[in-house]
Design a protein around this motif. Structure first.
Motif, PDB file in Angstrom:
ATOM      1  N   THR A 109     -18.144 -30.776  24.943  1.00 51.64           N
ATOM      2  CA  THR A 109     -18.770 -31.108  23.663  1.00 51.64           C
ATOM      3  C   THR A 109     -18.231 -32.454  23.224  1.00 51.64           C
ATOM      4  N   ARG A 110     -19.099 -33.434  23.088  1.00 52.66           N
ATOM      5  CA  ARG A 110     -18.684 -34.788  22.788  1.00 52.66           C
ATOM      6  C   ARG A 110     -18.723 -35.056  21.268  1.00 52.66           C
ATOM      7  N   LEU A 111     -17.755 -35.825  20.785  1.00 51.44           N
ATOM      8  CA  LEU A 111     -17.718 -36.289  19.400  1.00 51.44           C
ATOM      9  C   LEU A 111     -17.514 -37.795  19.415  1.00 51.44           C
ATOM     10  N   TYR A 112     -18.424 -38.521  18.783  1.00 54.22           N
ATOM     11  CA  TYR A 112     -18.368 -39.988  18.722  1.00 54.22           C
ATOM     12  C   TYR A 112     -17.712 -40.375  17.409  1.00 54.22           C
ATOM     13  N   ARG A 113     -16.748 -41.278  17.476  1.00 53.86           N
ATOM     14  CA  ARG A 113     -16.057 -41.749  16.276  1.00 53.86           C
ATOM     15  C   ARG A 113     -15.813 -43.242  16.400  1.00 53.86           C
ATOM     16  N   ALA A 114     -16.239 -44.000  15.403  1.00 52.57           N
ATOM     17  CA  ALA A 114     -16.095 -45.456  15.473  1.00 52.57           C
ATOM     18  C   ALA A 114     -16.129 -46.046  14.070  1.00 52.57           C
ATOM     19  N   ALA A 115     -15.615 -47.256  13.969  1.00 49.63           N
ATOM     20  CA  ALA A 115     -15.788 -48.016  12.728  1.00 49.63           C
ATOM     21  C   ALA A 115     -17.261 -48.379  12.587  1.00 49.63           C
ATOM     22  N   LEU A 116     -17.771 -48.305  11.388  1.00 50.97           N
ATOM     23  CA  LEU A 116     -19.170 -48.653  11.157  1.00 50.97           C
ATOM     24  C   LEU A 116     -19.448 -50.078  11.615  1.00 50.97           C
ATOM     25  N   THR A 117     -18.440 -50.937  11.560  1.00 57.14           N
ATOM     26  CA  THR A 117     -18.577 -52.353  11.919  1.00 57.14           C
ATOM     27  C   THR A 117     -18.318 -52.624  13.395  1.00 57.14           C
ATOM     28  N   GLU A 118     -18.288 -51.580  14.221  1.00 53.10           N
ATOM     29  CA  GLU A 118     -17.978 -51.718  15.648  1.00 53.10           C
ATOM     30  C   GLU A 118     -18.859 -52.757  16.334  1.00 53.10           C
ATOM     31  N   PHE A 119     -20.115 -52.867  15.925  1.00 47.21           N
ATOM     32  CA  PHE A 119     -21.045 -53.793  16.570  1.00 47.21           C
ATOM     33  C   PHE A 119     -21.192 -55.110  15.808  1.00 47.21           C
ATOM     34  N   GLY A 120     -20.241 -55.390  14.919  1.00 49.89           N
ATOM     35  CA  GLY A 120     -20.224 -56.669  14.217  1.00 49.89           C
ATOM     36  C   GLY A 120     -21.038 -56.710  12.945  1.00 49.89           C
ATOM     37  N   ASP A 121     -21.675 -55.603  12.586  1.00 50.95           N
ATOM     38  CA  ASP A 121     -22.486 -55.578  11.367  1.00 50.95           C
ATOM     39  C   ASP A 121     -21.570 -55.489  10.143  1.00 50.95           C
ATOM     40  N   ALA A 122     -21.828 -56.302   9.156  1.00 48.73           N
ATOM     41  CA  ALA A 122     -20.998 -56.334   7.947  1.00 48.73           C
ATOM     42  C   ALA A 122     -21.634 -55.463   6.874  1.00 48.73           C
ATOM     43  N   ILE A 123     -21.088 -54.262   6.693  1.00 47.83           N
ATOM     44  CA  ILE A 123     -21.554 -53.358   5.644  1.00 47.83           C
ATOM     45  C   ILE A 123     -20.350 -52.981   4.793  1.00 47.83           C
ATOM     46  N   GLU A 124     -20.425 -53.297   3.520  1.00 51.71           N
ATOM     47  CA  GLU A 124     -19.315 -53.032   2.615  1.00 51.71           C
ATOM     48  C   GLU A 124     -19.436 -51.615   2.054  1.00 51.71           C
ATOM     49  N   THR A 125     -18.386 -50.813   2.198  1.00 44.82           N
ATOM     50  CA  THR A 125     -18.432 -49.461   1.655  1.00 44.82           C
ATOM     51  C   THR A 125     -18.529 -49.495   0.130  1.00 44.82           C
ATOM     52  N   SER A 126     -18.004 -50.542  -0.495  1.00 49.07           N
ATOM     53  CA  SER A 126     -18.104 -50.644  -1.954  1.00 49.07           C
ATOM     54  C   SER A 126     -19.559 -50.800  -2.389  1.00 49.07           C
ATOM     55  N   GLU A 127     -20.344 -51.540  -1.615  1.00 48.93           N
ATOM     56  CA  GLU A 127     -21.767 -51.700  -1.925  1.00 48.93           C
ATOM     57  C   GLU A 127     -22.515 -50.388  -1.699  1.00 48.93           C
ATOM     58  N   LEU A 128     -22.162 -49.692  -0.624  1.00 48.17           N
ATOM     59  CA  LEU A 128     -22.774 -48.382  -0.363  1.00 48.17           C
ATOM     60  C   LEU A 128     -22.428 -47.392  -1.472  1.00 48.17           C
ATOM     61  N   GLU A 129     -21.173 -47.410  -1.913  1.00 42.44           N
ATOM     62  CA  GLU A 129     -20.740 -46.499  -2.974  1.00 42.44           C
ATOM     63  C   GLU A 129     -21.523 -46.750  -4.259  1.00 42.44           C
ATOM     64  N   ALA A 130     -21.677 -48.019  -4.626  1.00 48.47           N
ATOM     65  CA  ALA A 130     -22.432 -48.351  -5.833  1.00 48.47           C
ATOM     66  C   ALA A 130     -23.879 -47.886  -5.715  1.00 48.47           C
ATOM     67  N   ALA A 131     -24.473 -48.049  -4.542  1.00 46.60           N
ATOM     68  CA  ALA A 131     -25.850 -47.621  -4.320  1.00 46.60           C
ATOM     69  C   ALA A 131     -25.966 -46.102  -4.418  1.00 46.60           C
ATOM     70  N   CYS A 132     -24.994 -45.387  -3.854  1.00 49.60           N
ATOM     71  CA  CYS A 132     -25.007 -43.928  -3.914  1.00 49.60           C
ATOM     72  C   CYS A 132     -24.972 -43.436  -5.359  1.00 49.60           C
ATOM     73  N   TYR A 133     -24.091 -44.015  -6.148  1.00 46.70           N
ATOM     74  CA  TYR A 133     -23.988 -43.604  -7.549  1.00 46.70           C
ATOM     75  C   TYR A 133     -25.242 -43.982  -8.339  1.00 46.70           C
ATOM     76  N   SER A 134     -25.802 -45.136  -8.064  1.00 47.12           N
ATOM     77  CA  SER A 134     -27.011 -45.569  -8.760  1.00 47.12           C
ATOM     78  C   SER A 134     -28.174 -44.619  -8.479  1.00 47.12           C
ATOM     79  N   ILE A 135     -28.336 -44.236  -7.214  1.00 46.33           N
ATOM     80  CA  ILE A 135     -29.409 -43.308  -6.841  1.00 46.33           C
ATOM     81  C   ILE A 135     -29.164 -41.938  -7.452  1.00 46.33           C
ATOM     82  N   ALA A 136     -27.910 -41.462  -7.383  1.00 51.36           N
ATOM     83  CA  ALA A 136     -27.584 -40.147  -7.928  1.00 51.36           C
ATOM     84  C   ALA A 136     -27.859 -40.073  -9.427  1.00 51.36           C
ATOM     85  N   GLU A 137     -27.601 -41.157 -10.114  1.00 52.42           N
ATOM     86  CA  GLU A 137     -27.792 -41.178 -11.568  1.00 52.42           C
ATOM     87  C   GLU A 137     -29.258 -40.966 -11.953  1.00 52.42           C
ATOM     88  N   ASP A 138     -30.176 -41.477 -11.139  1.00 51.20           N
ATOM     89  CA  ASP A 138     -31.598 -41.422 -11.469  1.00 51.20           C
ATOM     90  C   ASP A 138     -32.351 -40.263 -10.820  1.00 51.20           C
TER      91      ASP A 138
END
Length: 206
Positions: free
Chosen positions: A10-39
């Motif tokens: 049984t395989r489990l894949y684990r990696a940094a989200l930025t493993e492939f060089g993509d720049a995604i800020e968890t702070s931006e994702l967090e703000a988006a999650c809260y904004s969506i949840a609020e509405d």
């Protein structure tokens, strides 16, 4: 000497989200999650009706990538991780791709949990972690053979990881975990005072 092999891995894949060089800020994702949840009134209504602690958009929203560009960027990144995992699993996709089926937000407060479940009708499922405060619950993965161990004795506490019935994985914010969708898993009670935020998803075969 006897020869003993390990079968049916049984395989489990684990990696940094930025493993492939993509720049995604968890702070931006967090703000988006809260904004969506609020509405998302429908999402809150579903959570209340179904006894779900905190908030999830699982049953209410299907268009997160359209609502916030950061989710579209996230899907682009997840596509790469899923493709890498599918390669490791040696799937014969017959020239087709695994494609995002759905993606949703989970905001779990102190004392909240998510009971044992799997993701039917999908091939690969996973979660990327947005906020994991100290004491936040790990992901609990269950040996898929558990139902067939009716008469088996318990494993020793120091048993090798591949022989244990349950594995606990404690990810950090900015990580992504992937597994085959049939693998049963759960989120035990969140013991942190702050909210545990994640984004989960399913991929199916086109």
């Amino acid at each position: 000497m006897p020869k003993i092999d390990s079968l049916f891995v049984t395989r489990l894949y684990r990696a940094a989200l930025t493993e492939f060089g993509d720049a995604i800020e968890t702070s931006e994702l967090e703000a988006a999650c809260y904004s969506i949840a609020e509405d998302d009134e429908a999402g809150h209504d579903w959570c209340e009706a179904n006894g779900y602690p905190g908030y999830t958009s699982y049953a209410s929203l299907t268009d997160l990538p359209w609502r916030f560009p950061v989710f579209q960027d996230l899907v682009t990144t997840l596509d790469k991780h899923v493709a890498a995992f599918a390669e490791d699993l040696e799937f014969d996709l017959e020239g087709r791709k695994l494609k995002l089926e759905d993606i949703w937000i989970n905001i779990l407060p102190e004392g909240g949990s998510h009971s044992s479940h799997l993701h039917p009708h999908s091939v690969i499922s996973g979660t990327t972690y947005v906020a994991m405060p100290g004491g936040a619950s790990a992901l609990k993965l269950e040996d898929p053979r558990s139902a067939r161990m009716m008469a088996a004795p318990a494993r020793r506490k120091d048993a090798r990881e591949e022989l244990r019935q349950f594995i606990y994985v404690a990810p950090t914010a900015g990580e992504v975990l992937l597994w085959e969708s049939w693998l049963r898993h759960e989120v035990p009670m969140n013991m942190a005072e702050e909210e545990r935020i994640s984004v989960s998803f399913n991929y199916s075969w086109e």
